[in-house]
Design an enzyme around this catalytic site. Structure first.
Site, PDB file in Angstrom:
ATOM      1  N   GLY A  12     -15.320 -13.781 -14.065  1.00 30.20           N
ATOM      2  CA  GLY A  12     -15.212 -14.061 -12.627  1.00 30.20           C
ATOM      3  C   GLY A  12     -16.565 -14.356 -12.004  1.00 30.20           C
ATOM      4  CG  ASP A  52     -14.982  -5.460 -11.524  1.00 29.88           C
ATOM      5  OD1 ASP A  52     -14.866  -6.092 -10.465  1.00 29.88           O
ATOM      6  OD2 ASP A  52     -14.138  -5.498 -12.432  1.00 29.88           O
ATOM      7  CE  LYS A 110      -0.090  -3.874  17.402  1.00 30.31           C
ATOM      8  NZ  LYS A 110      -0.070  -4.752  18.531  1.00 30.31           N
ATOM      9  CE1 TYR A 111       0.770  -3.696  13.221  1.00 32.32           C
ATOM     10  CE2 TYR A 111      -1.167  -4.590  14.321  1.00 32.32           C
ATOM     11  CZ  TYR A 111       0.189  -4.639  14.044  1.00 32.32           C
ATOM     12  OH  TYR A 111       0.947  -5.640  14.580  1.00 32.32           O
ATOM     13  CD  GLU A 114      -8.445  -5.879  -8.947  1.00 31.01           C
ATOM     14  OE1 GLU A 114      -7.917  -6.974  -9.077  1.00 31.01           O
ATOM     15  OE2 GLU A 114      -9.669  -5.693  -9.125  1.00 31.01           O
ATOM     16  CE1 TYR A 122      -9.617 -13.795  -7.766  1.00 31.22           C
ATOM     17  CE2 TYR A 122      -8.002 -12.962  -6.214  1.00 31.22           C
ATOM     18  CZ  TYR A 122      -8.403 -13.184  -7.505  1.00 31.22           C
ATOM     19  OH  TYR A 122      -7.613 -12.796  -8.554  1.00 31.22           O
ATOM     20  NE  ARG A 173     -13.888 -13.699  -8.384  1.00 31.93           N
ATOM     21  CZ  ARG A 173     -12.944 -13.927  -9.289  1.00 31.93           C
ATOM     22  NH1 ARG A 173     -12.511 -12.945 -10.061  1.00 31.93           N
ATOM     23  NH2 ARG A 173     -12.414 -15.109  -9.440  1.00 31.93           N
TER      24      ARG A 173
END
Ligand code: FBP
Length: 704
Positions: free
Chosen positions: A110, A232, A275-276, A364, A572, A575
């Site tokens: 990547g 990473d 609210k979230y 992830e 992404y 990255r």
């Protein structure tokens, strides 16, 4: 209507587009780009001298795996080599620098911010030492080597990419040079191009490839040098005595800072709109280094660290088993259910102080650390690899739908029942697997990458976890323990506006009325309008046929939390981000280091910078023996010799600081949240973020 013909209009537009201001405002090259291209990263001291030699660092000791000794005989005895600057090192070294060379370079895996500067550093060092030397950039990753597909890298090309993110200059790919046939193709390309050296910029798998290529090309005299790349952050090299030799791979800092900046923006939005719950999945195939760095940069309300979950021991289960004289192996490592309970606890605690919003960071690779899932991944890895090895089509093309795949697994389960010697997928596995939600099954059965790795970035890890969280929150709401706290003043005002005495109703409605808390919590037994009415009747506040007073009903409704989520994936984007000052400088010096290793005849070494965790003045370029970093690991269902990945060390200072602060950052208390603003990415100037916070903390050491 302008009254003009189409022709006149087009002509007028053409004239308009020719204006200098328009050209300037819409040019592809922005000011930001021009500034970046003009930035010159500072050089480590050793590169300010005209020549460099290599000095063995005997203080760094390695345990060399017997299998590595067998497979990499010509490079296994390499030692760490510090790059030393020289004014006049004598004939052979000067010759070594000035020799006209052809060097190939390839990106593998990547993208990671800073890759172009590795090429720039290598190109600048090489062409300064010997102006007729040439650099060939293999296109599309290792496939470029196999297919002899390359471009010659010129000064103009390098200048167009200095300090820019992505791997756009020569692109990248994930092909692994992992068979005798591919090795021979690679060798053929190197010989055809008359390469003196090949530089492989990649992660653990690609550096593994570099070691094997170094061995393969040893007798041909083609040197192979690796460069530690991956956002990473799991290339971290220590010797057997725990000395840090390479604190982190390049690209990690930029990706973490990019994620941190964006996640902090969500913190602002979340605590404004209240609210979230924002669920942020953060890249990192296996290790949770990026999630930990984001936590330290931003202080989100909750951050999961996979390595910690794997380390969890359920003492209660152990005790129960011990009492029965057995061992409960399932007591080790957190289950998905336990993870969801942990998150629910934070959500419930925040709701109780009126904060029905927040930000959660989920790495992830989390599922890698959940025992039950790990077993499925290993088994399915083997099943898919076996299938691909014995059939002319691959698993996913042959079984395109989930139904087909499940049917195949069922057949295997049946086989295991009929034939005891076949046990990879038994009926119990099949039963357990069939309980998982279809999207999760689909994820576990997705195609492995070419290295046989499970592709966590394709997996909706966050939704798997949050699905369980939502289910459990519903249960907690039914039990009456998940409630929005009501501010005392707000309660009093609502009641007073409705002409009611707050003190008359308060003790009946709330479990902590009069306790002096800032927030009031509706009693657990009140979970609906019906149970509210029953309570009021029981307490003698209204009659059986009476109506619930409107202000009381309003207060009750406010206490019922609505759990609303927004999902985000940070991967992404970070990255591909333009590199930070740290990564610009790190990578430019890495390119220079790669050249110094080549000029001094090294092969099978990874270019690195020692002391990245310290001030730039202390950075020391070094070559690390890749063969000495190898161990055996399960890949595509078989044990393979690969470079070891570093996971988050839960005993490290960085993790311990995070663990000590996380309850504060959950902010399940009245008052403000503790979000930290890391600010946007910078590539020049000093700041406290000149290097990853994880590195700063780990360098402080300390035993607690
Ligand atoms: P590398 O290890 O090759 O640097 O890639 C890391 C990574 O960005 C992971 O964080 C992520 O799991 C994976 O790549 C995504 O891979 P892909 O590019 O195949 O979607």
């Amino acid at each position: 209507m302008t009254g003009k013909t189409d022709f006149q209009q087009t002509k007028a537009l053409d004239e308009f587009l020719k204006k200098e201001e328009i050209e300037r405002a819409t040019a592809d090259a922005s000011w930001a780009l021009k500034e970046r291209l003009a930035f010159t990263p500072p050089l480590c001291e050793v590169f300010k001298k005209p020549y460099r030699t290599l000095e063995n660092v005997d203080a760094y000791e390695f345990h060399r795996h017997p299998e590595a000794k067998k497979q990499l005989p010509d490079i296994i005895d390499n030692v760490a080599q510090r790059v030393v600057g020289e004014d006049d090192p004598g004939g052979a070294v000067i010759e070594g620098h000035r020799k006209q060379r052809n060097i190939g370079i390839v990106f593998s895996g990547g993208p990671a911010p800073g890759g172009h500067n590795v090429i720039a550093g290598l190109f600048d060092a090489l062409t300064k030492a010997s102006e007729n030397s040439r650099v060939f950039g293999f296109l599309m990753g290792p496939d470029g080597i196999l297919e002899n597909n390359y471009i010659e890298i010129t000064a103009d090309i390098v200048n167009a990419y200095r300090n820019l993110g992505g791997f756009g200059m020569i692109k990248t790919g994930r092909t692994k040079i992992d068979s005798g046939e591919k090795m021979q193709k690679a060798r053929k390309t190197c010989l055809e191009l008359n390469l003196d050296a090949l530089v492989i910029v990649g992660g653990d798998d690609s550096n593994t490839n570099a070691a094997f290529l170094a061995q393969e090309l040893y007798k041909d005299g083609v040197q192979v040098i690796g460069v530690p790349k991956t956002i990473d952050g799991d290339i971290q090299v220590k010797d057997v005595n725990g000395h840090s030799i390479c604190a982190v791979s390049f690209g990690f800092h930029t990706a973490a800072r990019a994620f941190a900046h964006n996640i902090n923006n969500l913190c602002s939005d979340s605590s404004s709109d209240v609210k979230y719950w924002h669920i942020c999945k953060v890249m990192g195939r296996v290790a949770s280094h990026l999630a930990l760095e984001v936590a330290l940069q931003v202080h989100p309300n909750m951050t999961l660290i996979g390595e910690e979950l794997a380390d969890f021991v359920d003492e209660e289960r152990i005790e129960n088993a011990r009492a029965e004289g057995t061992i409960d192996y399932t007591a080790y490592g957190m289950t998905l259910r336990q993870v969801s309970r942990l998150i629910c606890d934070g959500i419930v605690r925040r709701a109780a102080v009126g904060k029905n919003y927040g930000v959660i960071v989920i790495p992830e690779g989390l599922l890698e650390f959940i025992n039950e899932i790990q077993v499925f991944i290993i088994k399915l890895n083997t099943i898919i690899a076996d299938y691909n090895a014995t059939h002319d089509t691959d698993f996913n093309s042959h079984f395109p739908t989930l139904k087909d795949k499940l049917e195949y697994l069922r057949q295997l389960a049946r086989m295991s029942r009929e034939n005891q010697s076949f046990s990879i997928w038994n009926t119990r596995d099949d039963d357990l697997f069939n309980v998982l939600p279809p999207f999760f099954q689909e994820g576990l059965l997705t195609e492995r990458d070419s290295h046989g790795n499970f592709q966590f970035s394709q997996m909706e890890t966050d939704r798997v976890v949050m699905g369980l969280v939502e289910d459990y929150l519903k249960r907690l709401a039914d039990r009456g323990t998940y409630k929005n706290g009501i501010k005392v003043n707000s309660y009093r005002r609502t009641m007073a506006e409705g002409g009611l005495d707050p003190d008359f109703y308060g003790p009946a409605i709330f479990r902590n009325y009069g306790a002096g808390d800032d927030f009031l919590l509706v009693k657990e037994s009140i979970v609906s309008i019906k149970t509210l009415k029953q309570t009021l009747v029981k307490e003698g506040l209204i009659s059986k046929s009476g109506e619930i007073p409107t202000p009381v009903e309003t207060i009750y409704k406010q206490s019922v939390p609505k759990f609303k989520t927004q999902y985000h994936f940070y991967g992404y984007d970070g990255r591909g981000n333009d590199p930070t000052w740290f990564d610009c400088t790190y990578t430019y010096n890495l390119g220079m280091t790669a050249f110094s290793l080549i000029a001094n005849g090294a092969t099978g070494q990874m270019a690195a910078i020692n002391n990245l965790q310290k001030d730039f003045r202390d950075w020391a370029p070094i070559g690390i023996p890749i063969g000495a970093l190898m161990h055996l690991e399960e890949r595509t269902g078989k044990l393979a010799l690969v470079m070891e990945r570093a996971l988050v060390d839960i005993h490290s200072p960085a993790f311990r600081v995070f663990a000590a602060k996380r309850d504060k950052w959950l902010a399940a208390t009245p008052g403000e949240d503790c979000y930290r603003r890391p600010g946007p990415i910078r590539y020049s100037g000093e700041s406290e973020d000149a290097r990853p916070i994880t590195l700063i903390l780990n360098d402080l050491g300390g035993s607690f």
